[in-house]
Design an enzyme around this catalytic site. Structure first.
Site, short mmCIF file in Angstrom:
data_model
loop_
_atom_site.label_atom_id
_atom_site.label_comp_id
_atom_site.label_asym_id
_atom_site.label_seq_id
_atom_site.Cartn_x
_atom_site.Cartn_y
_atom_site.Cartn_z
CE LYS A 76 -3.57 -0.48 -0.47
NZ LYS A 76 -4.23 -0.80 -1.77
CB THR A 77 4.18 2.20 -0.17
OG1 THR A 77 4.82 1.09 -0.81
CG2 THR A 77 4.06 1.95 1.32
CE LYS B 81 -3.23 -2.08 -6.92
NZ LYS B 81 -2.61 -2.39 -5.61
CB THR C 5 4.84 -2.04 -4.50
OG1 THR C 5 3.60 -2.59 -4.07
CG2 THR C 5 5.63 -1.59 -3.27
CB THR C 6 0.61 -2.30 -7.88
OG1 THR C 6 0.48 -3.28 -6.84
CG2 THR C 6 -0.02 -2.85 -9.15
CE1 TYR D 13 -9.78 2.95 -0.03
CE2 TYR D 13 -7.65 3.87 0.60
CZ TYR D 13 -8.39 2.89 -0.04
OH TYR D 13 -7.76 1.87 -0.67
CB SER E 291 -3.81 2.78 2.37
OG SER E 291 -4.01 2.28 1.08
NE ARG F 89 -11.66 -0.09 -4.02
CZ ARG F 89 -10.90 -1.18 -4.00
NH1 ARG F 89 -9.76 -1.15 -3.34
NH2 ARG F 89 -11.27 -2.28 -4.60
#
Length: 882
Positions: free
Chosen positions: A617-618, A836, A620-621, A840, A715, A838
């Site tokens: 959640k930083t 990806k 990476t994807t 919040y 996240s 989103r």
């Protein structure tokens, strides 16, 4: 041509006949001598046992213990000391070693002895400051060792007071080595103590104090006669009752008047009982130049740690004889050698109850020797029930050369059939591969074929994790086959005779009498020794070696030798060292021996050159997607279970082995120049991941991304809600992050996955323990989101990769998504999936306040770490610290 040849012969005959009679006699004598010498040399190489028995007798152990001579030491020899403490001890079983410099020779040897004995230790260079000695109300060290005791004596008053107070309060002892000095001292006082020293002495005849409470591993009563190595010994003298000699020696110039005259005694090691200042010490007047001091050092560590650093005196022994039936003609065993083997086995079993030699056979080579050697083969089979047996390969071929498992199984089946036909047991569950091939580095086909054909459950190798240094050899378990560490005794297939031993007979004797082979037994609770058939024929050198070292162990140690069949031995090993069950895969291409026994169809170019390690959640994807746009950067194949992530180093996938991991990367075609990588975001905070990654990929570069740990935690929580996690749906974010250790397990697990990866400094320090900072790139996740082109430019410079790609034309900001997306050939954008980017709801202020306090110390440590690494402080970190 015939006429010409006859003329030459006639000419030679005429010359001979015309010679004087004395000359003829000398010629005849020389010819006779040449014939005798030729016959002797010929008899050396022919395999007739009668000739061998005339020319050379196999060496026999000749020395005996001196301790039976009670006139040498009049005190009664005490029973083995048991080092225990009556009270509750408040320290960790660990040794603190103060070295003069990081390159000090004696300091290195001290660390090697501790490593070989599996004793945990920490090294400090003796200086102006002390390391932290306590952790809350518990001491961090059980024993403190000074390579140079002068460093302790000359400490500044403040540090000396702290150290002494620690030793008294926690019952911690000190070991000191008093070094030689350039100038010789006679009766000089040790600073602050009623103890006097004389230095630079040449000594001989080493005696142990049989009544010393320190001796446990070392057997009291034995005497080492002769000159001691080096001329820089220190002796001690005192009248204070706090001091007791542990060992004495004599001056080299002393000549005894009678056999009972053992004076003068000069103390070379003294025990301080702590009567003077409450601290127990052992002081050595010399280092490890004398072999016995390693034993006495281990006994001192055991004694001063009150038994916390003691190990059982039981030692298990297994002697494998590889290559049965294998060997060149003239080098194999004959019937007399087999009888000698049986007789030696009987003698050893009187000391090592139940001892059997363990014979590994390759059936294809049966009856391939001389006539008498073939009789030796038959003699072995006639007595097969008196030995233990294990399977080698049928034709003694290296298993890693077989890519087809069917061919490998056929080889094994031939050996299995041979065993059944010749009465060799087939149920030992143990096997050894020729040349250690396929055991490590692992050849998966070997493990599978072993299980199918022989039901193998145990093997052994010298190669894990490396052949040298031997003190690091360990065991592991793979595919339910236990792999024991195997030790070397210096004997190889070419060691047929004593004089052919590398370094000669003197080196072999040195190894036996307090050298490498002797200390293999001392350091290793379980010893599996590798020998060869040829070591038991010819000079029968292996019999001499093992019987000699066993006798020497009896003389000088209290070790109790035992044996177990291989399966029980392996079970015993992993009961003693359960932490070794899990293997650590090492890069085969970094070791010439490993590379030589690794399949030629495998290549380390198939391993990644850099890792994107997370955390989750930083971003990476997104980085993974951007990297995949580069023409020479190639990611791993996707996983059916974990999509783009392999997740090898941090979970059960690791135990599937190196072949499994490499299957996720394309096989390089010639020198493609591709830059392979993998991204697994869970690597960042995995406890074992840095160690495992560095073992396999020590030169790989690492990439990590960081955002505010508060935002990362939130996240992750929202990510789990989006994936319909029942715990995340049940609890509010504040309830999750503030859950205590009494909360339900599922809530604690969610809390940990929210909070733990954000402890950035803690995890980075663990990675930096294994990798240098030059191999690590830290990306600001906020910058990656706002300006990915700039980040990708920096990244390419970090990798030093070509060609350099301008990502300006490959990335475009998408206002609907709120981040940059890939530009397609149709000039449109291709963004990450629905999950990806989103949006919040805002984080709860109470939770935000809690997390700011929770991460405060970690963020401060991160700020200091980035400053130390000369990296900029990101804006989010400044905000979280404000």
């Amino acid at each position: 041509m015939v006429v010409e040849g006859s003329a030459v012969s006639q000419n030679i005959l005429n010359r001979f006949c015309s010679a004087s009679q004395p000359t003829i006699k000398r010629c005849l004598a020389a010819a006779l001598l040449f014939g005798v010498v030729s016959m002797v040399i010929l008899s050396y190489y022919v395999s007739n046992n009668q000739w061998h028995s005339v020319i050379r007798e196999p060496p026999q152990p000749s020395f005996r213990c001196h301790s039976h001579n009670k006139r040498l030491i009049k005190s009664n020899i005490s029973a083995t000391n048991i080092h225990t403490a009556s009270g509750k001890l408040r320290f960790d079983p660990k040794v603190l070693v103060f070295m003069e410099t990081q390159y000090s020779r004696l300091g290195k040897h001290i660390c090697e002895v501790l490593e070989a004995s599996r004793i945990k230790y920490k090294v400090e260079v003796a200086g102006k400051s002390l390391p932290l000695l306590t952790n809350h109300d518990k001491g961090k060290y059980a024993v403190i060792v000074f390579e140079n005791y002068e460093k302790y004596l000359s400490m500044n008053k403040w540090n000396r007071g702290l150290l002494d107070k620690y030793c008294v309060e926690y019952s911690v002892g000190i070991i000191g080595f008093v070094p030689s000095k350039e100038e010789t001292f006679v009766g000089a006082q040790l600073k602050g103590f009623p103890l006097f020293i004389s230095t630079n002495l040449k000594l001989k005849d080493y005696y142990l104090n049989p009544s010393s409470s320190i001796l446990r591993l070392t057997r009291a009563g034995e005497v080492h006669f002769g000159a001691l190595p080096a001329g820089d010994w220190t002796i001690f003298k005192t009248n204070d009752s706090s001091y007791e000699a542990l060992a004495w020696a004599r001056p080299q110039h002393f000549v005894p008047i009678s056999s009972e005259d053992v004076s003068p005694f000069l103390p070379v090691i003294v025990q301080d009982h702590g009567l003077f200042d409450g601290i127990h010490r052992v002081l050595f007047g010399n280092g490890f130049k004398f072999w016995l001091h390693k034993l006495l050092f281990l006994d001192s560590v055991s004694f001063l740690s009150h038994g916390k650093l003691s190990f059982p005196l039981r030692r298990y022994l297994l002697i494998d004889i590889d290559d049965i039936f294998v060997g060149e003609k003239g080098t194999r065993m004959k019937p007399a050698d087999v009888q000698a083997l049986l007789q030696a086995q009987e003698r050893i079993s009187s000391i090592v109850p139940g001892f059997h030699f363990n014979l590994g056979f390759s059936g294809k080579h049966y009856h391939r020797g001389t006539e008498e050697e073939n009789e030796g083969d038959d003699e072995l089979l006639a007595h097969s029930s008196k030995f233990w047996w294990f399977c080698h390969m049928w034709s003694h071929t290296k298993p890693h050369l077989y890519e087809n498992i069917s061919d490998l199984e056929m080889e094994m089946n031939l050996n299995h059939q041979f065993a059944q036909e010749h009465g060799i047991p087939t149920d030992s569950g143990y096997s050894v591969a020729p040349h250690h091939s396929g055991v490590y580095p692992v050849h998966e086909q070997l493990y599978e074929a072993w299980k199918r054909v022989w039901n193998i459950r145990v093997t052994s190798t010298e190669e894990y994790p490396h052949l040298h240094p031997s003190r690091f050899r360990r065991g592991f378990i793979h595919r339910n086959i236990m792999v024991l560490p195997r030790q070397t005794c210096g004997l190889y297939t070419h060691n047929l005779f004593m004089e052919r031993y590398p370094g000669g007979a003197a080196r072999l004797e040195s190894s036996i009498r307090g050298g490498d082979l002797f200390y293999q037994f001392v350091f290793n609770p379980i010893n599996v020794f590798m020998t060869h058939l040829s070591n038991y024929g010819n000079d029968r050198l292996a019999l001499y070696t093992f019987e000699s070292v066993i006798k020497f162990l009896q003389c000088w140690t209290n070790l109790q030798l035992s044996t177990l069949p291989p399966l029980q031995l392996a079970e015993k090993y992993f009961q003693m060292f359960p932490e070794e069950s899990n293997p650590v895969w090492v890069n085969p291409c970094l070791d010439k021996r490993h590379l030589a026994i690794w399949s030629s169809k495998k290549s380390c170019d198939q391993l990644p050159k850099f890792l994107v390690i997370g955390p989750q959640k930083t971003g990476t994807t997104a980085l993974y997607t951007f990297l995949s746009m580069h023409p020479t950067i190639v990611s791993n194949y996707p996983s059916a279970e974990t999509f783009e992530e392999v997740q090898f180093f941090n979970g059960k996938n690791y135990f599937k082995g190196l072949d499994w991991y490499m299957s996720f990367f394309p096989v390089p075609i010639n020198s493609t120049g591709n830059y392979l990588f993998e991204k697994s975001a869970t690597y960042f905070d995995g406890d074992l991941v840095p160690l495992r990654a560095h073992a396999l990929l020590p030169h790989a570069k690492l990439v990590t991304i960081m955002i505010s740990p508060i935002r990362r935690a939130y996240s992750w929580y929202q990510h789990m809600r989006a994936h319909k996690d029942t715990t995340a749906l049940k609890y509010e974010f504040y309830e999750v992050v503030t859950a205590n250790d009494k909360a339900p397990k599922n809530l604690r697990d969610l809390r940990n996955r929210c909070l733990n990866p954000g402890l950035y400094a803690q995890h980075l320090e663990r990675w930096l323990t294994f990798y240098p900072p030059s191999q690590l790139m830290i990306i600001d996740g906020e910058e990656l989101k706002a300006d990915p082109v700039a980040v990708m430019n920096k990244f390419q410079q970090f990798l030093k990769i070509t060609p350099f790609v301008d990502f300006t034309n490959h990335l475009r900001y998408d206002p609907q998504k709120g981040f940059y997306c890939q530009v397609t050939q149709q000039n449109s954008t291709k963004c990450l999936g629905r999950n990806k980017g989103r949006h919040y709801p805002p984080i709860d202020l109470l939770a935000q306040k809690f997390l700011k306090i929770f991460y405060l110390s970690s963020n401060i440590a991160l700020s200091k770490l980035l400053t130390r690494l000369r990296l900029p402080i990101p804006q989010w970190l400044e905000d979280d610290l404000s």
